[in-house]
Design a protein around this motif. Structure first.
Motif, short mmCIF file in Angstrom:
data_model
loop_
_atom_site.label_atom_id
_atom_site.label_comp_id
_atom_site.label_asym_id
_atom_site.label_seq_id
_atom_site.Cartn_x
_atom_site.Cartn_y
_atom_site.Cartn_z
N VAL A 96 1.04 -0.90 0.05
CA VAL A 96 -0.20 0.12 0.00
C VAL A 96 1.01 1.15 0.27
CG1 VAL A 96 -1.50 1.78 1.79
CG2 VAL A 96 -1.74 -0.70 1.14
N ASP A 97 1.73 0.81 1.22
CA ASP A 97 3.25 2.40 0.91
C ASP A 97 3.43 2.71 -0.24
OD1 ASP A 97 2.40 3.06 3.26
OD2 ASP A 97 3.71 2.53 4.48
N LYS A 98 3.86 1.12 -1.03
CA LYS A 98 4.79 1.44 -2.58
C LYS A 98 3.85 2.45 -3.40
CE LYS A 98 7.37 -2.04 -4.05
NZ LYS A 98 8.04 -3.12 -4.40
N VAL A 99 2.51 1.66 -3.68
CA VAL A 99 1.67 2.21 -4.53
C VAL A 99 1.39 3.76 -4.35
CG1 VAL A 99 -0.89 1.83 -5.38
CG2 VAL A 99 0.81 0.48 -4.88
N HIS A 100 1.22 4.19 -2.72
CA HIS A 100 0.60 4.94 -2.47
C HIS A 100 1.90 6.45 -2.68
CE1 HIS A 100 0.61 8.72 0.53
NE2 HIS A 100 -0.75 8.73 0.46
N ASP A 101 3.30 5.14 -2.44
CA ASP A 101 4.47 6.45 -3.29
C ASP A 101 4.18 7.29 -4.58
OD1 ASP A 101 5.45 7.02 -0.80
OD2 ASP A 101 7.12 5.67 -1.38
N ILE A 102 3.94 6.14 -5.21
CA ILE A 102 3.70 6.54 -6.94
C ILE A 102 2.59 6.83 -6.98
CG2 ILE A 102 3.57 4.49 -8.96
CD1 ILE A 102 4.47 2.44 -7.26
N LEU A 103 1.92 7.11 -6.56
CA LEU A 103 -0.01 8.00 -7.01
C LEU A 103 0.30 9.11 -6.34
CD1 LEU A 103 -2.63 4.68 -7.53
CD2 LEU A 103 -0.99 5.79 -9.30
N GLU A 104 0.78 9.74 -5.40
CA GLU A 104 0.62 10.79 -4.17
C GLU A 104 -0.03 11.73 -5.03
OE1 GLU A 104 2.78 11.71 -1.10
OE2 GLU A 104 4.43 10.89 -2.66
N ASP A 105 0.70 12.07 -6.17
CA ASP A 105 0.73 13.35 -7.05
C ASP A 105 0.16 13.35 -7.81
OD1 ASP A 105 2.81 14.42 -5.11
OD2 ASP A 105 4.21 13.71 -5.76
N GLU A 106 -0.60 11.90 -8.14
CA GLU A 106 -1.94 11.95 -9.76
C GLU A 106 -3.15 12.56 -9.74
OE1 GLU A 106 -1.11 10.87 -12.26
OE2 GLU A 106 1.18 10.53 -12.18
N ASN A 107 -3.32 13.38 -10.36
CA ASN A 107 -4.44 14.51 -9.88
C ASN A 107 -6.21 12.64 -10.06
OD1 ASN A 107 -3.81 16.39 -9.09
ND2 ASN A 107 -3.81 17.12 -11.09
N ASN A 108 -5.73 11.97 -10.82
CA ASN A 108 -6.15 10.67 -11.35
C ASN A 108 -6.16 9.87 -10.72
OD1 ASN A 108 -4.13 10.49 -13.02
ND2 ASN A 108 -5.49 10.59 -14.31
N ALA A 109 -5.26 9.36 -9.54
CA ALA A 109 -5.18 8.11 -8.76
C ALA A 109 -6.36 7.13 -8.56
CB ALA A 109 -4.15 8.53 -7.50
N TYR A 110 -7.57 7.81 -8.32
CA TYR A 110 -8.36 6.71 -8.18
C TYR A 110 -9.33 6.29 -9.41
CZ TYR A 110 -13.31 4.60 -7.39
OH TYR A 110 -14.17 4.33 -7.30
N ASP A 111 -9.19 6.56 -10.81
CA ASP A 111 -9.14 6.46 -11.90
C ASP A 111 -7.88 5.67 -12.63
OD1 ASP A 111 -11.66 8.07 -12.45
OD2 ASP A 111 -10.09 9.17 -13.53
N ILE A 112 -7.31 5.82 -11.65
CA ILE A 112 -5.46 4.62 -12.19
C ILE A 112 -6.13 2.78 -11.42
CG2 ILE A 112 -3.42 4.41 -12.02
CD1 ILE A 112 -2.99 7.45 -12.16
N LEU A 113 -6.27 3.52 -10.00
CA LEU A 113 -6.50 2.22 -9.37
C LEU A 113 -8.08 1.31 -10.00
CD1 LEU A 113 -5.67 3.78 -5.59
CD2 LEU A 113 -4.82 2.21 -6.78
N SER A 114 -8.72 1.72 -10.28
CA SER A 114 -10.05 1.66 -10.92
C SER A 114 -9.37 0.53 -12.13
CB SER A 114 -11.14 2.38 -11.17
OG SER A 114 -11.24 2.88 -10.06
N LEU A 115 -8.84 0.98 -13.02
CA LEU A 115 -8.32 0.83 -14.14
C LEU A 115 -7.37 -0.82 -13.66
CD1 LEU A 115 -6.67 3.18 -16.12
CD2 LEU A 115 -8.99 1.68 -17.39
N VAL A 116 -6.62 -0.37 -12.73
CA VAL A 116 -5.78 -1.63 -12.46
C VAL A 116 -6.58 -2.91 -11.34
CG1 VAL A 116 -4.11 -2.20 -10.67
CG2 VAL A 116 -3.73 -0.12 -11.93
N ALA A 117 -7.61 -2.77 -10.84
CA ALA A 117 -8.58 -3.55 -10.25
C ALA A 117 -9.25 -4.32 -11.29
CB ALA A 117 -9.83 -2.83 -9.13
#
Length: 97
Positions: free
Chosen positions: A67-88
């Motif tokens: 979770v921390d690794k993913v958070h570090d990758i996405l923390e500055d992304e404006n569309n982090a939720y969309d990215i995580l949805s695509l990954v899911a």
């Protein structure tokens, strides 16, 4: 609870100093301090060492670490939720195969 909070909680619950945990897992005290503060990501070997040291479930501790690794990758992304949805969605599709 994220990884750094969990390892701090485990250390405090066991009445240990950071330098004691650092020595037990084979890292410098300054490195361990950064792990606990979240200023540095642990390696997978360190996660495994911590799980063994505290006698906790490695897979549960590893999940928090990821979770921390993913958070570090996405923390500055404006569309982090969309990215995580695509990954899911991709994971669901992959598991169907």
């Amino acid at each position: 609870m994220r990884f750094q909070k969990k390892i701090k909680e485990l250390r405090i619950r066991n009445s240990l100093l950071q330098r004691q945990v650092a020595a037990a897992i084979g890292v410098d005290a300054a490195v361990y301090c950064k792990l606990e503060k979240g200023d540095r990501l642990a390696s997978e070997v360190q996660v495994h060492s911590l799980a063994n040291f505290y006698n906790v479930d490695y897979n549960e501790l590893r999940k928090l670490w990821i979770v921390d690794k993913v958070h570090d990758i996405l923390e500055d992304e404006n569309n982090a939720y969309d990215i995580l949805s695509l990954v899911a969605e991709d994971i669901i599709e992959y598991k169907k195969r």
